[in-house]
Design an enzyme around this catalytic site. Structure first.
Site, PDB file in Angstrom:
ATOM      1  N   THR A   1       0.860  -1.183   0.000  1.00 26.69           N
ATOM      2  CA  THR A   1       0.000   0.000   0.000  1.00 26.69           C
ATOM      3  C   THR A   1       0.892   1.227   0.000  1.00 26.69           C
ATOM      4  OG1 THR A   1      -0.025   0.170   2.386  1.00 26.69           O
ATOM      5  CG2 THR A   1      -1.737  -1.169   1.382  1.00 26.69           C
TER       6      THR A   1
ATOM      7  N   TRP B   1     -21.709  11.035  14.427  1.00 28.15           N
ATOM      8  CA  TRP B   1     -20.618  11.311  13.498  1.00 28.15           C
ATOM      9  C   TRP B   1     -21.070  12.293  12.415  1.00 28.15           C
ATOM     10  CZ3 TRP B   1     -17.756   6.023  12.281  1.00 28.15           C
ATOM     11  CH2 TRP B   1     -17.213   5.538  13.476  1.00 28.15           C
TER      12      TRP B   1
ATOM     13  N   LYS C   1     -16.480  13.542  15.459  1.00 25.57           N
ATOM     14  CA  LYS C   1     -17.271  12.825  16.449  1.00 25.57           C
ATOM     15  C   LYS C   1     -17.865  13.819  17.427  1.00 25.57           C
ATOM     16  CE  LYS C   1     -14.460   9.168  15.047  1.00 25.57           C
ATOM     17  NZ  LYS C   1     -13.043   8.813  14.837  1.00 25.57           N
TER      18      LYS C   1
ATOM     19  N   GLU D   1      -5.641  -4.128   0.296  1.00 24.98           N
ATOM     20  CA  GLU D   1      -5.854  -5.126   1.349  1.00 24.98           C
ATOM     21  C   GLU D   1      -7.018  -6.067   1.037  1.00 24.98           C
ATOM     22  OE1 GLU D   1      -5.254  -1.946   1.726  1.00 24.98           O
ATOM     23  OE2 GLU D   1      -4.142  -1.492   3.561  1.00 24.98           O
TER      24      GLU D   1
END
Lengths: 545, 545
Positions: B185, B444, B439, B330
């Site tokens: 990555t 959220w 948050k 991934e």
């Protein structure tokens, strides 16, 4: 360097959870004779959870066998969902087995529970006293009290059993190599032999059903599953449907052409699966009772060879593509599927459609001759088809570890007992069963090809060909001919007739004229009986030179 | 009862053998700037065998890393075929990494051989003295003598190396959990992290690419793989192409809109894959240079969110459906794909196409909030996306067994770092990166949604939103606004403007007006820098009450 990938098992519990939540609006529906009993996949999830709870209450644990003795319907689908996902093994009993075979397989698999359709109570009732391991029978779609159970067997109503259960179940994590389902072959000789599918094999097979060169099943499909759920897991359609949210239409016991036509009209399925006889019957029905069936994007036909005339009739009269496919209980069953190569015209595609199909990457195939030599995939060389892959059986199930029929396996490959050729592009054409092929001077002669050639003579009603010993060539064909009423033909005339139809070295010398070809219980030519008649000198042979 | 199924490993060697024989007429072709270099899959099979023999001659054994530093082309495809199938590990080096990152990953993976394109010799030459484990460099499509190798490194010509080799190779049986390929990555912070795919994970992922709810790849497809082969294995297209015989068209280094349009005209591919910027560029090019591209049945777009306007433009101007997809290195990378549910009108389908897509059965997904609680898939609740499945990584590669970034994993699930919502039908909508979400009082707020809302004001050129500490709500949004030249707007005006665009409790109190939003090297908002500026009191904050 080692892989960092998760070791997530391929599990049918994952499929059940997935299909019944993210595709909760998809449906399984069962024909009642006049209408459909509909169940969404969301409702199926609840029904499967209740069934799993009910079975657990009856003592069904990991690896225990739960048999079904059922038509294709919603309740059978609930068993398909619940039984493997709870870690038990779904054993689909073939309701059409001979009594002694049915009793053999239920005892051999040590079934603990049988779920039975109400309409099949009389049939199961006859066998039940002989089933040694069955402790519980659950009656779906019928009156449980109609079943007289022998001592030691408890009878339950499916509805009552489920009514009391919680509507969720903690589906366990399952080792992907754990058994998920069992199916027995119904061979014509010897005891039936058991194949035990794993979660891994069924999961991978489900993916293949949804793959472009498998059946391309998708959530755009509504699938009429005519092939019985006790016949090689209905060709994998039930679990594949859960994998992509394809809806399922189930015919229950209404398998005649008339009801099938009614179901087609009522539900307009996009896809359907059945053996050739079903399609032959439907074709005749549609000739007399025209109906638009262009809603079918494809129908997949397997189980035995599909006559080209049937494919042409469906295409030309009804605009429907038949997909010829080959497989067997031992292959889960998806082997080859006859999608023609892309980019061909209809005309160019026909020769590919006639074949038994092209192998996908997951089914490795080879042809092996009598000497055990692998022959070329050149579209000409004949050999016995052998296959291997992650959904091919490695053995037959044996409760005591004994090896059953080891001759069916060759160094990690399954010997299919089919003789054929494979083209350089991977298309399979079967020509015979290996026990029927005639081995003449190191070359193979297809008994089926010879029979078809002889039967194309106008005077011939039926012809059966077997191999008989020959001093010079090891084996040569013997043709048993049944003449049509009022017709006459000599052996010489028939051999001349063949001369432009088969290779010269294949032309048979030995002929016999008989009243009728002996048949097996399912109507196939009984060549074992013919061979015995020949051996006992019962046949009157004409030998041409 | 135990399963009787064969334990056939899922191996990329099987795929290579299959694709290069039964689909030997399929092609991989590489654009030269004016024309195509064509190679049939049959020829690819020979080239892969020669390459494997050549690599073995250089001492490449099981598990050894063979790196590629290449464009998408025929030779890269040969490496994709040969390296995993011979039991070695293909490490696709990202040619666009920063120098220190490139050196880190080649050393971390302990690459033994590097195959490099001739045009990339100058770039590789700079790094080569720092690559500690590389013993051989093979130069494809260029002059090997142009590369000055440090001591201990041998340089070979790809052509010369292969010329001397046998054209078959005994591809070994490989454990399905053995490593097949590695990809790092290129995160913006910290060292790159390695993901090591297994034969099993890549085989299953290939099946999914060919599945109806994956990319439905088939032998009817000619696939333009613009997404680099060093970018999450070109989204799995090379091996999936071998699985079903789909042809591949490779753009090599010709990635600008003009050449892409030329390739489209020359080859008329049915399918293509690239990140959004490629399609944006092509769209502008096509506006100026009209061209029919309806040969594209679908294009799959991922890597970052696809603007709805881009999808509409392709559909309405060019009749091409964009398939929005989500995944990451991934996740191999296929996660979700935005096929709308079957049976919807174009109009009804749009909201589904805008999402990041629907999860298939093989990618289990859940949303987890700040307390570690799994939230409902109700299309409203936000949480960090976590995934699991057979092609999701369980860890990052560590040569010495040390645990790298354990916070990215949660009890067998990969934490994606993406925040979003999942509908009851399994469609994912991402709203933010988890490190950027605000948050506020247990709820959220998506920084991206707020930015988009503010930027829709005519006076605003750019707006970046970060969370800043708040005594009462823990965190509240701070909006950094860049006004368009000659425009004016106050914080009050902007907040009023938002009042019918976001929920009342999300309306920001804190605003700042800046000259420009700091950017990362790849042009994304640098919120780390903004947070630092806030922390150091460099921003002039207006607080509304």
């Amino acid at each position: 360097m080692i892989s960092t990938m998760q070791d997530e098992p391929l599990s049918l519990a994952t499929l059940l959870k997935y299909g019944t939540t993210f595709h909760s609006d998809s449906e399984v529906s069962t024909w009642t004779g006049t209408d459909l009993r509909r169940m969404t996949f969301g409702e199926l999830g609840v029904e499967a959870a209740k069934l799993a709870n009910g079975l657990r209450g009856l003592g069904v644990g990991e690896g225990d066998r739960v048999a079904t003795f059922m038509w294709n319907n919603n309740e059978h689908m609930a068993a398909y969902g619940a039984v493997p996902a709870m870690g038990a093994v779904l054993h689909t009993l073939n309701i059409r087995l001979f009594p002694e075979q049915l009793i053999f397989v239920a005892n051999h698999a040590e079934d603990k529970v049988v779920i039975v359709d109400g309409t099949l109570i009389p049939l199961l009732g006859k066998y039940l006293p002989s089933l040694k391991t069955v402790q519980h029978v659950i009656v779906a779609n019928g009156d449980a009290s109609a079943l007289e159970a022998p001592a030691g067997v408890e009878v339950h109503s499916y509805t009552d059993l489920l009514a009391a259960q919680p509507d969720t179940f903690e589906w366990p994590e399952i080792d992907e190599r754990a058994p998920a389902a069992a199916c027995y072959t119904s061979g014509t000789t010897g005891d039936p032999k058991g194949v035990v599918y794993s979660h891994r094999s069924m999961y991978l097979h489900s993916m293949q059903v949804c793959t472009s060169n498998g059946m391309a099943l998708s959530d755009a499909d509504k699938t009429l599953a005519i092939v019985p759920m006790f016949h090689a897991m209905s060709w994998g359609l039930p679990h594949a449907a859960l994998m992509v949210g394809a809806s399922l239409v189930m015919p229950d016991r209404f398998l005649q052409p008339g009801p099938i036509a009614q179901i087609l009209a009522a539900e307009k399925p996009t896809f359907a699966a059945a053996v050739p006889t079903v399609w032959l019957g439907l074709l005749q029905h549609l000739d007399a009772n025209p109906q638009d069936i262009t809603h079918l994007r494809n129908v997949v036909v397997g189980g035995s060879a599909v006559p080209p005339s049937l494919m042409h009739a469906f295409k030309e009269k009804h605009g429907v593509d038949i997909l010829h496919a080959w497989g067997m209980t031992e292959t889960s069953p998806l082997g080859s599927v006859a999608w023609p190569p892309a980019g061909l015209s209809d005309e160019e595609a026909w020769p590919y459609r006639y074949t038994q199909g092209r192998f996908p990457s997951n089914v490795q195939a080879r042809l092996v001759d009598d000497d055990g030599t692998v022959v070329a995939n050149d579209g000409e060389a004949l050999g016995e088809l052998q296959v291997r892959g992650p959904w091919i059986t490695a053995s037959y199930y044996s409760p005591d570890g004994a090896t059953i029929d080891p001759d069916k396996f060759d160094d990690g490959w399954l010997r299919t007992g089919d003789v054929g050729k494979i083209s350089a592009k991977g298309f399979l054409t079967l020509v015979d069963r290996s026990k029927d092929v005639i081995k003449s001077g190191g070359e193979w002669i297809s008994s089926v090809d010879l029979e078809n050639a002889v039967m194309s003579h106008p005077a011939v009603a039926e012809a059966a060909v077997i191999g008989v010993p020959d001093e010079k060539w090891d084996e040569r064909p013997l043709v048993s001919v049944v003449l049509s009423p009022g017709q006459a033909a000599t052996a010489e005339e028939l051999r001349d007739f063949l001369s432009d139809k088969v290779a010269k070295w294949q032309l048979p010398e030995r002929w016999t004229f008989i009243e009728e070809v002996p048949k097996t219980s399912v109507g196939k030519f009984d060549k074992k009986r013919l061979r015995a008649q020949y051996g006992e000198g019962e046949l009157d042979i004409t030998s041409l030179v």
